[in-house]
Design an enzyme around this catalytic site. Structure first.
Site, mmCIF file in Angstrom:
data_model
loop_
_atom_site.group_PDB
_atom_site.id
_atom_site.type_symbol
_atom_site.label_atom_id
_atom_site.label_comp_id
_atom_site.label_asym_id
_atom_site.label_seq_id
_atom_site.Cartn_x
_atom_site.Cartn_y
_atom_site.Cartn_z
ATOM 1 N N GLY A 13 6.283 -1.671 -4.447
ATOM 2 C CA GLY A 13 4.940 -1.932 -5.093
ATOM 3 C C GLY A 13 4.286 -3.274 -4.925
ATOM 4 N N ASN A 20 2.780 -2.816 -17.495
ATOM 5 C CA ASN A 20 4.340 -2.900 -17.420
ATOM 6 C C ASN A 20 4.966 -3.552 -18.443
ATOM 7 O OD1 ASN A 20 2.893 -5.205 -16.023
ATOM 8 N ND2 ASN A 20 4.848 -6.106 -16.220
ATOM 9 N N GLN A 39 3.953 1.570 -12.664
ATOM 10 C CA GLN A 39 4.422 1.846 -13.941
ATOM 11 C C GLN A 39 4.199 3.440 -14.371
ATOM 12 O OE1 GLN A 39 7.017 0.475 -15.813
ATOM 13 N NE2 GLN A 39 6.813 -1.361 -14.431
ATOM 14 N N SER A 77 5.911 2.504 -6.516
ATOM 15 C CA SER A 77 7.418 1.977 -5.974
ATOM 16 C C SER A 77 8.298 3.084 -6.613
ATOM 17 C CB SER A 77 7.559 0.571 -6.523
ATOM 18 O OG SER A 77 8.777 0.047 -6.025
ATOM 19 N N GLY A 78 9.242 3.122 -5.687
ATOM 20 C CA GLY A 78 10.401 4.471 -5.741
ATOM 21 C C GLY A 78 11.234 3.884 -7.002
ATOM 22 N N HIS A 79 11.790 2.877 -7.195
ATOM 23 C CA HIS A 79 12.599 2.572 -8.090
ATOM 24 C C HIS A 79 12.328 2.434 -9.479
ATOM 25 C CE1 HIS A 79 12.263 -1.904 -9.139
ATOM 26 N NE2 HIS A 79 11.626 -1.637 -8.187
ATOM 27 N N THR A 118 10.029 -0.053 12.148
ATOM 28 C CA THR A 118 10.785 1.233 11.928
ATOM 29 C C THR A 118 10.744 1.748 10.312
ATOM 30 O OG1 THR A 118 12.016 0.254 13.785
ATOM 31 C CG2 THR A 118 12.940 2.350 12.738
ATOM 32 N N CYS A 125 9.794 -9.599 -13.299
ATOM 33 C CA CYS A 125 9.409 -10.575 -12.126
ATOM 34 C C CYS A 125 9.115 -11.990 -12.752
ATOM 35 C CB CYS A 125 8.152 -10.103 -11.480
ATOM 36 S SG CYS A 125 8.444 -8.424 -11.032
#
Length: 393
Positions: A72, A152, A180, A200-202, A238, A326
């Site tokens: 993110g 958030n 979020q 963001s994936g997590h 990559t 954060c």
């Protein structure tokens, strides 16, 4: 520790077992680089494009409008810096809000040092940005509006569709930090007039270290990383194939279970909020009561320090937070709570709990009982609380 109740899902979520299973082949036997031309690499390439398609479908977007990133914060940086660099001849003014994640606020500060001008909009006591304030802040040289989809810390969901309409009407790029929100509430980029979107994936049971930026077709934005032709030459490097497969699998599961999970989380969330506000004096819910993320509870307790409460709850096996992960090392009160008008002494007593679909009412009964005990103990040691009680007898 015998008991563990995890209530910090806004910071990160557990990796879903199905997602891990989908990822494993690309960590082991199918380790090829999807940019290679031989047959062995084609399965990895197909896996990347399949994930891109799943995410595009979730946003009602085209596959080619999805660009994979490292998360993110990277997506937010790319959206703002890339748009400013591409549109510098048109203007240098950005509109955002005072309650954005620091990945936006600190990027805006950086851009100000590069000559940009930023308007930081106020929010109301529930953390809502008004569309009228957005429109009033627009100038002839405004090139970008960036307003988060959902906060958030306090969970407030912003009027994104109305803000998007205003941006579209004035021909200004509209970015939303949906870190979020994506995977938790429905998003339609066309209906909402969104040009750029970060995720963001997590945050929805996918892996860490993978995210994406949606870039509407035709939008001008500078290349993020030079050095290769990956991501249509806009973000070299990559591909993180296992991560991309993981975020695709997590997106598919989130879309399939969104309605069911939302119903569960709102029921448990509101049950816990009602108990806290009824049973603990001088408690305040932060954020809009209904226009909020399904899993978010953010409460301030007067006459206590949030950090002390977190430590004592941790001893009872409860994982929560006092704000954004954060900024957990900071002793300053949350910039979000200050922006909604809370004084420092009350903002310091904040507790954020973010549920998952697995959190039960029984879990929250234990949590609320533990909070009651903790608040009573901390207040019993507070001379400020003692004086307050005496004055109000």
């Amino acid at each position: 520790m015998d008991k563990l109740i995890y209530l910090d899902n806004a910071a990160t979520t557990s990796l879903n077992g199905v997602v891990l299973e989908e990822m494993m082949p690309y960590l082991k036997e199918n380790y090829s680089n999807p940019s290679s031309i031989y047959d062995f690499a084609q399965k990895a390439k197909k896996a990347v494009e399949d994930a891109r398609s799943v995410i595009g479908d979730a946003l009602k977007a085209k596959d080619r409008e999805i660009y994979f990133t490292g998360g993110g914060s990277e997506s937010n940086n790319w959206a703002l810096k890339g748009a400013v660099a591409a549109l510098k001849e048109k203007g240098k003014h950005i509109i955002t809000s005072k309650i954005e994640h620091h990945a936006i606020l600190h990027t805006c500060e950086y851009l100000e040092r590069q000559g940009c001008e930023v308007t930081y909009l106020d929010v109301d006591e529930d953390g809502l940005v008004t569309p009228e304030a957005v429109e009033a802040a627009i100038r002839p040289d405004t090139i970008l509006i960036s307003i988060m989809f959902a906060n958030n810390e306090i969970g407030t969901v912003e009027p994104i569709e109305k803000i998007g309409e205003i941006a579209s009407k004035h021909n200004i790029l509209f970015h939303t930090d949906a870190v979020q929100a994506f995977g938790h509430i429905p998003i339609d980029v066309d209906k909402m007039h969104i040009d750029l979107l970060s995720a963001s994936g997590h945050k929805f049971h996918g892996p860490k270290g993978i995210g994406f930026l949606y870039i509407r077709e035709g939008v001008k934005i500078d290349t993020l990383i030079h050095g290769g032709a990956q991501e249509r030459s806009r973000r070299a490097g990559t591909h993180n194939v296992p991560g991309i497969v993981g975020i695709g699998a997590a997106t598919k599961l989130a879309q399939q279970k969104m309605e069911e999970n939302t119903k569960k989380e709102i029921e448990v969330r509101d049950y816990a909020i009602d108990r806290i506000l009824k049973e603990i004096p001088y408690a305040r819910l932060n954020g809009d009561r209904t226009k909020r993320l399904p899993n978010n509870i953010n409460v301030c307790f007067r006459f206590i320090e949030g950090e002390s409460m977190l430590i004592m709850l941790d001893q009872k096996g409860i994982c929560a937070s006092s704000g954004s992960a954060c900024t957990s090392g900071s002793l300053d009160p949350s910039h979000v709570l200050l922006a909604i008008g809370l004084p420092h002494e009350i903002a310091h007593g904040s507790l954020r709990m973010t549920l998952s679909e697995e959190t039960t009412k029984e879990d929250m009964d234990y949590v609320v009982d533990s909070i009651k005990q903790t608040v009573e103990r901390l207040r019993s040691m507070s001379p400020l609380y003692e004086d307050f009680v005496k004055k109000n007898k």
